[in-house]
Design an enzyme around this catalytic site. Structure first.
Site, PDB file in Angstrom:
ATOM      1  N   GLY B  71       0.756  -1.124  -0.043  1.00  0.00           N
ATOM      2  CA  GLY B  71       0.018   0.061   0.184  1.00  0.00           C
ATOM      3  C   GLY B  71       0.953   1.231   0.158  1.00  0.00           C
ATOM      4  O   GLY B  71       0.502   2.134  -0.729  1.00  0.00           O
ATOM      5  N   ALA B 200      -2.817  -5.911   0.056  1.00  0.00           N
ATOM      6  CA  ALA B 200      -3.637  -7.237   0.186  1.00  0.00           C
ATOM      7  C   ALA B 200      -3.692  -7.859   1.796  1.00  0.00           C
ATOM      8  O   ALA B 200      -4.666  -8.381   2.092  1.00  0.00           O
ATOM      9  CB  ALA B 200      -3.077  -8.233  -0.490  1.00  0.00           C
ATOM     10  N   HIS B 201      -2.722  -7.431   2.473  1.00  0.00           N
ATOM     11  CA  HIS B 201      -2.400  -8.043   3.951  1.00  0.00           C
ATOM     12  C   HIS B 201      -3.664  -7.420   4.719  1.00  0.00           C
ATOM     13  O   HIS B 201      -3.623  -7.699   6.174  1.00  0.00           O
ATOM     14  CB  HIS B 201      -1.222  -7.930   4.425  1.00  0.00           C
ATOM     15  CG  HIS B 201      -0.769  -6.587   5.041  1.00  0.00           C
ATOM     16  ND1 HIS B 201      -0.412  -6.319   6.272  1.00  0.00           N
ATOM     17  CD2 HIS B 201      -0.298  -5.437   4.068  1.00  0.00           C
ATOM     18  CE1 HIS B 201      -0.211  -4.869   6.236  1.00  0.00           C
ATOM     19  NE2 HIS B 201      -0.208  -4.510   4.716  1.00  0.00           N
ATOM     20  N   THR B 237      10.178  -7.961 -11.915  1.00  0.00           N
ATOM     21  CA  THR B 237       9.621  -9.335 -12.057  1.00  0.00           C
ATOM     22  C   THR B 237       8.266  -9.433 -11.089  1.00  0.00           C
ATOM     23  O   THR B 237       8.521  -9.082  -9.866  1.00  0.00           O
ATOM     24  CB  THR B 237      10.708 -10.316 -11.874  1.00  0.00           C
ATOM     25  OG1 THR B 237      11.810 -10.427 -12.485  1.00  0.00           O
ATOM     26  CG2 THR B 237      10.046 -11.616 -11.718  1.00  0.00           C
ATOM     27  N   CYS B 324       3.123   1.584  11.444  1.00  0.00           N
ATOM     28  CA  CYS B 324       4.471   2.299  10.482  1.00  0.00           C
ATOM     29  C   CYS B 324       5.080   3.100  11.613  1.00  0.00           C
ATOM     30  O   CYS B 324       6.020   3.664  11.359  1.00  0.00           O
ATOM     31  CB  CYS B 324       4.026   2.952   9.405  1.00  0.00           C
ATOM     32  SG  CYS B 324       3.487   1.838   8.265  1.00  0.00           S
TER      33      CYS B 324
END
Lengths: 399, 399
Positions: B71, B200-201, B237, B324
């Site tokens: 994010g 996603a988490h 990648t 954070c």
């Protein structure tokens, strides 16, 4: 049908032991490393362990390792982070012409941001002459970035010599070590670099984990701003399982490196010998100073894409250059910088080997490859030459 | 001892079905999505499937989804990507004061790059007044970024109203949807945003996968330059397993969202009721317009850090604000922007619930929490007031 995975520069299969150590962090140890309770602490300790393992692989101090999500991110971070941190001292950067797209396109971004960039020429084997670096430095130069080895041509660059020059002129030196880390011995102290990029999936670690070595005392601006992760140098919730996997992969690589190199070199040399027996095929990159698992060629009168497809139908999986450009259908700027003519560069192919390959793979390849080339040449309108003055089979003698 | 994981805004446990779909991409399907042979094709198809699943969760077109590593990366990409793409049209950006560090620190970077940034005030519940947005727009304004909901205070912002204003003034609108995506219904078309960040988490998917919704036709510069991945918008990648996991998590979230919300809201409301029975504890953020799994408080006369530690010894895992910043030991700028006094902001705590919590967890918490507060207050030198004019238990009435 046999399957020969000869595309280890595109990505590697994950080492089974690496997956094993990652698994708990997908399950019970799912905590955020910044949380202060047990779940957070164990995730944080796992990251610090991995940092030590990665540092160990390249003889760095753990605190000099900044985890990223990929080698490309590490390359972007290095170029823009140094350029931004040092822009008041000068706005000139130097990169070689055999860099990965993540370097070349970062350099283009720097140009748009007011920097002047010198693109260093290379010799016919893709090697940078340290003297050229010296001559390119001016009072405005703050950054040099040269790949340790190009994944397209395998040539290993004289980083140590370039580092001495950079140091004399107080220019920050970054080396892209994505293709080298875990594949040849790397010692950042002996190399003398200030920054060094790595990607875990290039040495049997997971995708989604990379790192930038940032020598102690080097000022660098973040690429991703936010929280206090990675000492404030790279924000975002850490991808704990991938970082743990990168650490383990680094530890295993450090142990197995001599054996891996010997294994790959032996297979690779047999492969090169057989390929060069096919007429009008040339090795690209340096014949000796190259990654031990790497071989690359241009095949005259054939398009690389067709060759890849027909080889893949035989179970031989390879690339025509950088995976990042394999679907872009453009001539590789790396090959063009070696003096390979544009038409011939279209016939490029890279076979990169790994621990999962065997001499049986090579023997199978040796049987199939000449037939594939013959079949494609029989279908090619250029099979009797490129149609320009009848240069035919003599059109390229660079390799 | 019971363990109550009440820190779902820090990170979520992985949904078991999500891990199952990721596993093949750690094993046999390890190919690079850009490779043209079968291994590459299957990885590429898996990514495109995930793109559709993520798009489905927020009512976007698949091609509008750009995968990132987090994010934070999506937020950095949004702010700097739009600022760089539109800087010739103007150099003014607007962000709210209740943004995540990845937005606030990106805004600071823009300031260093010659932009002027307006930091929007909020009301005592942390809500942005759309009229303030309107008044802040000038001829130079190219970008507005307002969080859909702050993970620190849970308040849901009036994005739809702000989007109308942005549209009228041809200003690009980004909303940080990291805390909302998968936790409340999100429809980017109805919201009217140009860009929307996800991680996603935050919805039982893996770490290492995020995404930025970029509305069709929106020009944006990459944050990570390099190869042609993600339509040239994000190089490196692809982290195939994580992306596949994000897709599956999005699909499950879309199905389970109403049930999840009801489950969490019920537990959360019981938790809030019990916490507010403790004297001198105040809810932060909006009482109703807030994330259904989210509760946040300031507890007078106590330091958040001590409260977290003592709760964690009881098995109750929570945070004092954004993960954070939880180890940065600074007063949260988000709380300060609500008018919470600095000393009181130190006593902040966030309990965020998830599908893995039960009413038994809440009942356990209801027993333990008041005792922890009492114990800490008994040890606190401030227990009879902050020592400034005897304001004591009346020092904060904002919540």
């Amino acid at each position: 049908m046999r399957r020969c995975y000869f595309d280890h520069v595109a990505t590697n299969p994950l080492h089974p032991e690496v997956l094993d150590v990652m698994m708990p962090y997908f399950k019970e140890d799912f905590g955020n490393p910044l949380s202060i309770y047990d779940l957070g602490t164990s995730a944080r300790e796992a990251i610090e362990k991995a940092r030590g393992q990665v540092a160990g692989l390249i003889n760095a101090k753990p605190q000099a390792i900044v985890f990223t999500s990929s080698g490309a991110e590490a390359n972007n971070f290095a170029l823009r982070g140094i350029a931004f941190a040092r822009q008041n001292q000068g706005k000139h950067a130097i990169v070689s012409k055999v860099e990965h797209h993540s370097i070349l396109n970062s350099a283009r971004f720097l140009e748009k941001s007011g920097f002047v960039v010198t693109y260093l020429p290379v010799d016919k084997h893709g090697i940078v002459d340290p003297d050229t670096v010296k001559k390119s430095i001016n009072k405005e130069t703050v950054l040099i970035s040269v790949t340790h080895a190009s994944s397209e041509i395998g040539s290993i660059e004289p980083i140590r010599e370039i580092a001495q020059i950079a140091k004399e002129h107080r220019v920050t030196l970054h080396a892209d070590g994505v293709a080298t880390t875990g594949n040849i011995p790397v010692d950042v102290k002996k190399l003398g670099v200030d920054l060094y990029s790595m990607a875990a999936h290039q040495f049997y670690g997971p995708k989604g984990a990379g790192a930038l070595y940032v020598k102690e005392g080097t000022r660098i601006a973040p690429l991703i701003y936010g929280g206090i992760q990675e000492g404030g140098r790279r924000a975002g919730t850490e991808n704990v399982p991938a970082i743990v996997g990168m650490g383990k992969a680094a530890e295993i690589a450090a142990q197995e490196l001599p054996g891996r190199m010997e294994h790959c070199r032996k297979l690779r040399d047999a492969l090169i010998d057989s390929v060069l027996k096919v007429p009008n095929v040339h090795l690209t990159g340096h014949p000796e100073k190259r990654l031990p698992h790497h071989s690359s060629f241009v095949v005259e009168f054939i398009e690389g894409e067709a060759m890849l497809l027909m080889l893949s139908m035989k179970g031989i999986l390879s690339a025509s250059g950088s995976a990042c450009s394999s679907r872009a259908l453009k001539s590789s700027p790396v090959l063009l910088s070696l003096g390979v003519p544009s038409a011939l560069a279209q016939g490029s192919i890279v076979f990169s080997l790994g621990t999962d390959n065997s001499m049986e793979d090579i023997n199978y390849f040796i049987e199939e490859f000449p037939q594939v080339v013959k079949k494609l040449r029989d279908m090619s309108p250029f099979s009797s030459g490129w149609g320009q003055g009848g240069e035919g089979d003599k059109c390229y003698t660079g390799g």
